[in-house]
Structures are given as C-alpha cells and as structure tokens.
Design a protein around this motif. Structure first.
Motif, short mmCIF file in Angstrom:
data_model
loop_
_atom_site.label_atom_id
_atom_site.label_comp_id
_atom_site.label_asym_id
_atom_site.label_seq_id
_atom_site.Cartn_x
_atom_site.Cartn_y
_atom_site.Cartn_z
N MET A 153 0.70 -0.65 0.24
CA MET A 153 0.14 0.07 0.24
C MET A 153 0.91 1.38 -0.04
O MET A 153 2.04 0.97 0.81
N VAL A 154 0.48 2.43 -0.44
CA VAL A 154 1.29 3.61 -0.34
C VAL A 154 -0.33 4.49 -0.68
O VAL A 154 -1.24 4.28 -0.52
N LYS A 155 0.97 6.24 0.40
CA LYS A 155 -0.39 6.89 0.92
C LYS A 155 -0.62 7.94 -0.14
O LYS A 155 0.97 8.17 -0.93
N ILE A 156 -1.14 8.29 -0.73
CA ILE A 156 -1.44 8.49 -1.54
C ILE A 156 -2.60 10.23 -0.61
O ILE A 156 -3.14 10.53 0.27
N TRP A 157 -2.72 11.45 -2.07
CA TRP A 157 -3.36 12.97 -1.39
C TRP A 157 -5.06 12.84 -2.33
O TRP A 157 -4.79 13.11 -3.71
N LEU A 158 -5.72 12.42 -1.85
CA LEU A 158 -6.80 12.96 -2.63
C LEU A 158 -7.62 14.49 -2.97
O LEU A 158 -7.56 15.07 -1.20
N PHE A 159 -7.19 15.57 -3.80
CA PHE A 159 -7.63 16.75 -3.63
C PHE A 159 -9.33 16.50 -4.11
O PHE A 159 -9.46 16.74 -5.26
N LEU A 160 -9.66 17.51 -3.37
CA LEU A 160 -11.18 17.02 -3.00
C LEU A 160 -11.79 18.70 -3.31
O LEU A 160 -11.29 19.36 -2.73
N MET A 161 -12.31 19.47 -4.63
CA MET A 161 -13.17 20.33 -4.42
C MET A 161 -14.21 19.95 -4.22
O MET A 161 -14.61 19.56 -5.26
N LEU A 162 -15.19 21.44 -3.99
CA LEU A 162 -16.06 21.21 -3.84
C LEU A 162 -16.73 22.38 -3.93
O LEU A 162 -16.25 24.03 -4.29
N LEU A 163 -18.49 22.84 -4.79
CA LEU A 163 -19.09 23.91 -5.53
C LEU A 163 -20.29 23.99 -5.00
O LEU A 163 -21.06 22.86 -5.56
N SER A 164 -20.63 24.89 -4.71
CA SER A 164 -22.44 24.59 -4.51
C SER A 164 -22.46 26.73 -4.69
O SER A 164 -21.87 27.31 -4.59
N THR A 165 -24.20 26.15 -5.55
CA THR A 165 -24.43 28.09 -5.74
C THR A 165 -26.22 27.74 -5.99
O THR A 165 -26.35 26.81 -5.31
N LYS A 199 -20.19 28.70 -3.03
CA LYS A 199 -19.40 28.62 -2.48
C LYS A 199 -18.37 27.48 -2.36
O LYS A 199 -18.95 26.18 -2.68
N SER A 200 -17.02 27.85 -2.79
CA SER A 200 -15.91 26.87 -2.21
C SER A 200 -15.07 26.15 -1.41
O SER A 200 -15.23 27.55 -0.99
N GLU A 201 -14.84 25.23 -1.59
CA GLU A 201 -13.82 24.84 -0.81
C GLU A 201 -12.88 23.87 -1.13
O GLU A 201 -13.49 22.75 -2.05
N ALA A 202 -11.82 23.20 -0.71
CA ALA A 202 -11.16 22.09 -0.86
C ALA A 202 -10.47 21.41 -0.11
O ALA A 202 -9.76 22.30 1.34
N PHE A 203 -10.09 20.40 -0.15
CA PHE A 203 -9.24 19.19 0.96
C PHE A 203 -8.22 18.66 0.36
O PHE A 203 -8.17 17.86 -0.50
N CYS A 204 -7.12 18.39 0.92
CA CYS A 204 -6.13 17.35 1.26
C CYS A 204 -6.58 16.51 1.58
O CYS A 204 -6.30 16.30 3.40
N ILE A 205 -7.07 14.90 1.59
CA ILE A 205 -7.47 13.65 1.67
C ILE A 205 -6.46 13.19 2.09
O ILE A 205 -5.89 12.38 0.73
N PRO A 206 -5.36 12.53 3.04
CA PRO A 206 -4.79 11.39 2.54
C PRO A 206 -5.91 10.35 2.93
O PRO A 206 -6.79 10.06 3.76
N PHE A 207 -5.05 8.95 2.30
CA PHE A 207 -5.63 7.72 1.47
C PHE A 207 -3.86 6.81 1.11
O PHE A 207 -4.21 7.09 0.42
N GLU A 208 -4.56 5.69 1.70
CA GLU A 208 -4.09 4.52 1.70
C GLU A 208 -4.59 3.54 0.29
O GLU A 208 -5.83 3.28 0.14
N SER A 209 -3.29 3.56 -1.18
CA SER A 209 -4.22 2.69 -1.75
C SER A 209 -3.06 1.47 -2.51
O SER A 209 -1.64 1.92 -1.85
N PHE A 210 -3.60 1.47 -3.03
CA PHE A 210 -2.96 0.14 -4.63
C PHE A 210 -1.39 0.91 -4.81
O PHE A 210 -1.97 1.83 -5.50
N PRO A 211 -0.78 0.25 -4.99
CA PRO A 211 -0.05 1.85 -6.51
C PRO A 211 -1.11 1.54 -7.20
O PRO A 211 -1.17 0.96 -7.91
N ILE A 212 -0.52 2.55 -8.31
CA ILE A 212 -1.15 3.19 -9.08
C ILE A 212 -0.74 3.77 -9.86
O ILE A 212 1.00 4.00 -9.88
N ILE A 213 -0.66 2.49 -11.41
CA ILE A 213 0.49 2.69 -13.12
C ILE A 213 0.23 4.18 -13.14
O ILE A 213 -0.55 4.14 -13.09
N GLY A 214 1.77 4.61 -13.18
CA GLY A 214 2.10 6.05 -13.71
C GLY A 214 2.14 6.84 -12.55
O GLY A 214 2.53 8.17 -13.85
N MET A 215 2.35 6.70 -11.59
CA MET A 215 2.06 7.48 -10.30
C MET A 215 3.72 7.25 -10.30
O MET A 215 4.03 6.50 -9.69
#
Length: 77
Positions: free
Chosen positions: A1-13, A55-71
C-alpha cells in the motif's frame, strides 16, 4: 500500500440540485497543498458578485491505496 493525497474540490451555487465536486490525486501532501492553495487563491480572486453566489472549499485527504500505475513513487528525503 502507498499513501496518496486526494485533492477534493466542492462547489455550490444557489438553485442547484446538487453540490458539484471534482477530485485529483497527488503523491505527496506538499503537492496537494500547493494545488489547494492555488485553487483557493484563484477562487478568492473572483469578483465579489461571483463569490456572493458561489461557495467553494477544497481539501487534501490522505488515503492508503494500492500502487497506481503511472504515478511516480514517493521517495523519502
């Protein structure tokens, strides 16, 4: 497993039936946080009229993932 970071953007109007979202992955927290800062800076640079109805917010969320091809693997310093 590898640790990756999910950049999540949320937008509401107003009068929408859902919250829009988008996500990207980054191999390090530093990269994710830099992208998050750039996104929030760009949002804050929009006109007051746009920001008043969006309204917009963004987050960096850590996540344990299987290795990702190309990363590239993260190497410690």
């Amino acid at each position: 497993m590898v640790k990756i970071w999910l950049f999540l953007m949320l937008l509401s109007t107003p009068n929408q039936t859902t919250v829009k979202y988008s996500a990207l992955i980054y191999p390090t927290e530093e990269e994710c946080l830099a992208v998050r800062q750039g996104y929030m800076d760009e949002f804050e640079a929009r006109s007051p009229e746009v920001r008043a109805i969006t309204k917009s917010e963004a987050f960096c969320i850590p996540f344990e993932s299987f290795p990702i091809i190309g990363m590239p693997p993260v190497t410690g310093a």
